[in-house]
Design an enzyme around this catalytic site. Sequence first.
Site, short mmCIF file in Angstrom:
data_model
loop_
_atom_site.label_atom_id
_atom_site.label_comp_id
_atom_site.label_asym_id
_atom_site.label_seq_id
_atom_site.Cartn_x
_atom_site.Cartn_y
_atom_site.Cartn_z
CG HIS A 119 -1.88 -1.13 1.27
ND1 HIS A 119 -2.64 -1.53 0.19
CD2 HIS A 119 -2.19 -1.99 2.28
CE1 HIS A 119 -3.37 -2.58 0.54
NE2 HIS A 119 -3.12 -2.88 1.80
ZN LIG Z 1 -4.08 -7.14 3.40
#
Ligand SMILES: [Zn+2]
Length: 323
Positions: A119
Amino acid sequence: MKAPLVYTERYTLAWPGHVFPTRKYEQVARAVREEGLAEEFHEPRPAASEEILTCHRPEYLERLRAIADGLEEWDPRFECPVSRPVLESFGLAVGGTILAGRLAVERGYAANLGGGFHHAYPDHGEGFCLLNDVAVAARVLLGEGLVRRVLVADLDVHQGNGTAVMAREDPRIFTLSVHQENNYPVKEISDLDVGLPDLADDDVYLGAVDGALRRAERAFSPDLVLYLAGADPYVEDRLGGLAVSKRGLEERDRIVFDHAERSGAAVAALLAGGYPRRERDVVEIHLAMIRELLRRAGRNGRGREEAGCRASPERGGAPGDQV
Ligand SMILES: [Zn+2]
């Protein structure tokens, strides 16, 4: 031949009460040792700044350091504390994934008992991810000419948004993400995205994984698969909303390894996410993946040194300054 595993006890961070159980790293490593599964543990070095800057913006790296030193304000998108030990741990995770990639290219299979911080974006971190070890490792290994094409097989329950953005303009990296559609994060565009409905069970999940890998196979021929073997598609996960069993996740691992073998690609596996109600579950899921990886390595030991591997795994690039 046994597959090399990359690990340092500094992967575990003291985050009391945080939903992300970083203790899982030491628990998995201990279980691997107790079962006598691996003979080879490699200690990663922290990634050099120049390696991190293959994917991250220099202003972001400076900002992270300033936040860690209390000179700038923390960013709530991180969803995790930022301190010098935390930055050091992320730097080691990046170095660990680079090393696992090198070892995989030489030996066929390797794993980083950490990593998978998909992320993290070029200019910010989010979702417990400050530095994107996946994209950086791909870029570094490609830059060294150690591999020509890297497939990121991201099977964490959350989409690999940061990796998708980092690899978007790079035709040498194919990003595949099979994830729960109605979940964090806001989706980016990977080379191949499969968003699954809530409570997808083993049949739906495994059909999607197999189908996605077969589609990737037709489009792209990798030398290396970076496999994000997230434990969070598990039915009991606190942040995941799929309904995949442990046996289903074991089958998933086999499907990924079968795909890599069909493609003639090496595999570097990363643990990625996992937020179970019972800590034991996440350790069991990761351990099952490592067992299968080591079993494959034993069966398929294929002397990649003879197949033209050029770089010494421990050598790495010039260390330069570190995070
Ligand atoms: Zn995850």
